[in-house]
Every structure is written in C-alpha cells, then in structure tokens.
Design an enzyme around this catalytic site. Structure first.
Site, PDB file in Angstrom:
ATOM      1  CG  HIS A  45     -37.750 -23.883  11.191  1.00 14.93           C
ATOM      2  ND1 HIS A  45     -39.033 -23.397  11.312  1.00 14.93           N
ATOM      3  CD2 HIS A  45     -37.475 -24.464  12.377  1.00 14.93           C
ATOM      4  CE1 HIS A  45     -39.505 -23.671  12.519  1.00 14.93           C
ATOM      5  NE2 HIS A  45     -38.571 -24.313  13.183  1.00 14.93           N
ATOM      6  CD  GLU A  83     -41.957 -27.535  14.619  1.00 13.22           C
ATOM      7  OE1 GLU A  83     -41.569 -26.912  13.610  1.00 13.22           O
ATOM      8  OE2 GLU A  83     -42.271 -26.987  15.675  1.00 13.22           O
TER       9      GLU A  83
END
Length: 337
Positions: free
Chosen positions: A41, A110
C-alpha cells in the site's frame, strides 16, 4: 502433484512500521511459519495510527534475516503507479538473492493507492483493471526469460528490454481473486491463487475454487500444481474480550467491496470504517478464545481445497499472537494436513 499444507504469517504493513514489521517476520520464522506475505500500500486504510512501509524493501530486509520463509506480496498491483517491467526487475533481483523463496502476489488494484500517486481521470472499471493485470503478468514473464523483449500491448510496451539477472527457478506469480472471473484466470495462468476469508463459505466452495479448477482444465493444467492461498482473518486470544476488541483496528475490511475499491483518501476510509459497530467489524474474522473452536473454523477452508493458510491477526501485540498460534493452533492445524 498435491500441494502440502502450509502455514503463513501476514505482515500487516498498514498497522506496523518497517523495523517492527521486519522483526515480526523474523519471529514468525522462529515460530515455525512457512511463509510471510506483505501488503503493498502507498497509503493505509487508516489515517491515524496507520503505516505503509514499502513492500519490496521489507521483503529484502526479511530475506537477509531469514533462511527458509517464502516471501511475497499479498498483494501488489503492477499496473498503475508501477511499470511492470521495473517490478519484473525487482522480483528477479530478489529471486537471485533468495532462490526459491520469492513470489509475486498480484491484483487489480484500489484507488486508495493509485490516485494519490498521480493517476488522473476516472478510476477504471474492473474490465480495464483486469486487462492491465493480465498484460502486465505476460510482460513480466517475457522479461524473466532473460531474452530481449519487444512487447507491444494495449497498456504497456518495451523495446529491446532485457533483465540481465534472473533466477534459475523463476518467479511464481500468485493471482488474487475475489470473484470467479479472476479466479478462472488464476487457474489458467497463475502459479498460485490468493483469496481472503470471511465472506461466506459458498463463495469458496461454489464460486472461487470451481472457477480455479475450470480455468486450469481449459488450459490443460493440473489444478493440484497450483498453490491455493487464503488469508485467514483470525483474532485468537485466550481472553475472549481481547479477541473481540482486537478486530477494531481493521474495521475497514468490513466496508463493501465498492467502498474499498473507490475511496481515495485514508481519512475518508477511516471515517467510514469507524462508523461500523464492533459486531459488524468482527464478522470478517474468526474470533475465538478456544483453540479447538478456532481450528474447526479454519478447517472449513482446508476442506474447500485451500492448502496455504496465511494468518492475519488484527491485534497490536503480534508477538503474543505468534506465541499463542505456535502453542495452541499450529500443532492442531498441521495434524490436519
């Protein structure tokens, strides 16, 4: 070739800083874990108290400190903020440094991680993200041959590109899937398949696992050669109140799939997650203080055909979890395999 039962540790990069995360993986090996995987991330799902160390730096640091752990991403998106050719180079280098221990877990991505790093325009629908994933995997595999690669795809291209240091054993690619379309692709083209627990057993028994088998059959592959990995969300503690309360930090997991894929800001993600009651948050997790009960719930996934169980514990005291897991759960689980 039937895959053996493997137990792994999920290194929670959204929850711990880089040094602590490395030390936890080293400890996981000492407690007998077979693998350690890390999320990739740029931003965490929680702004306050969140972390986001770089996955590839973590893998290299852990590789130097361990001897046998399989190390990989779960998962990385090699399609937006990264150039897949550069990701191929990075994993090839790690594969040379730690032969037979490196895997690349890849997914469709995402918005939380890609918008902040410069992606412009409307966040792509699934169809484009899936196409980018397939194309990037093909390009990376072409480059891992070590041959000069002229690649002309819809999204990516290379001209006379070569990776000069490639591992003899190759880099296995694990495809993450939350539905049957990508699960079929994992069966066709993946060395491994990744999914996450807590979404109702029908998803695994009726959709995901049959789709993996279908994809393998159409590609004339032996489905038993595919490593079937699942991240099992488990909050195990001998104190039942602690087992429940430990899930709170990971409330974002209980947001809908649409919310998780479209929210661009960790502050917004945190606000949406904190509005959820603890009972809803805990539904994504196996919450237990009894080892036999915990193992019985995990066994459902083994019975569904998943062989590589990667355990994600939500609490801040990960050392305690690893000690309890090694003492109470690992012997019972290995007896099932």
């Amino acid at each position: 070739m039937t895959q053996q039962l493997k137990l792994g540790y999920k290194a929670s990069a959204e929850q711990f800083g880089p040094r602590e995360l490395v030390e936890l993986a080293v400890l996981a090996e000492k407690h007998g874990m077979d693998s350690a995987t890390v999320s990739d991330h740029f931003q965490p799902w929680r702004h306050n108290g969140g972390h986001a160390p770089f996955s590839l730096s973590w893998m290299t640091a852990v590789g130097e400190r361990t001897k046998r752990l399989q190390l990989g991403t779960s998962v990385l998106t090699p399609t937006f903020r990264y150039n897949p050719a550069v990701i191929a180079q990075a994993f090839a280098t790690m594969g040379c440094l730690y032969p037979g221990r490196i895997m690349l877990g890849a997914g469709t991505g995402e918005a939380l991680n890609e918008i902040a790093t410069g992606y412009t325009g409307q966040w792509p629908e699934f169809r484009e993200r899936y196409a980018r994933l397939r194309e990037s995997v093909q390009l990376m595999r072409d480059l891992w041959t070590g041959e000069r690669t002229d690649f002309k795809g819809e999204y990516y291209s290379t001209t006379g590109a070569s990776i000069y240091d490639v591992p003899e054993c190759g880099i296995p690619v694990y495809i993450a899937a939350g539905g049957p379309v990508v699960a079929r692709y994992a069966g066709r083209a993946g060395d491994g398949f990744i999914c996450t627990s807590g979404k109702g057993m029908e998803l695994y028994t009726d959709k995901l696992m049959p789709a993996v088998s279908e994809g393998a059959t159409k590609a004339e592959r032996d489905v038993t050669s595919i490593d079937k990995m699942i991240e099992i969300k488990i909050s195990y503690d001998t104190d039942p109140e602690a087992a429940l309360e430990n899930t709170r930090f990971w409330a974002p997991l209980s947001l809908t799939q649409e919310q998780k894929h479209s929210i661009e800001d960790p502050i917004e993600m945190e606000a949406a997650a904190d509005a959820l009651p603890i009972e809803q948050v805990a539904k994504r997790w196996i919450v237990s203080s009894d080892p036999d009960d915990a193992v019985a719930q995990v066994k459902q996934y083994i019975d569904a055909g998943l062989n590589h169980l990667v355990f994600h514990a939500p609490g801040h005291d990960q050392k305690r979890f690893l000690e309890l897991f090694d003492r109470d759960l690992a012997p019972r689980l290995r007896a099932l395999g």
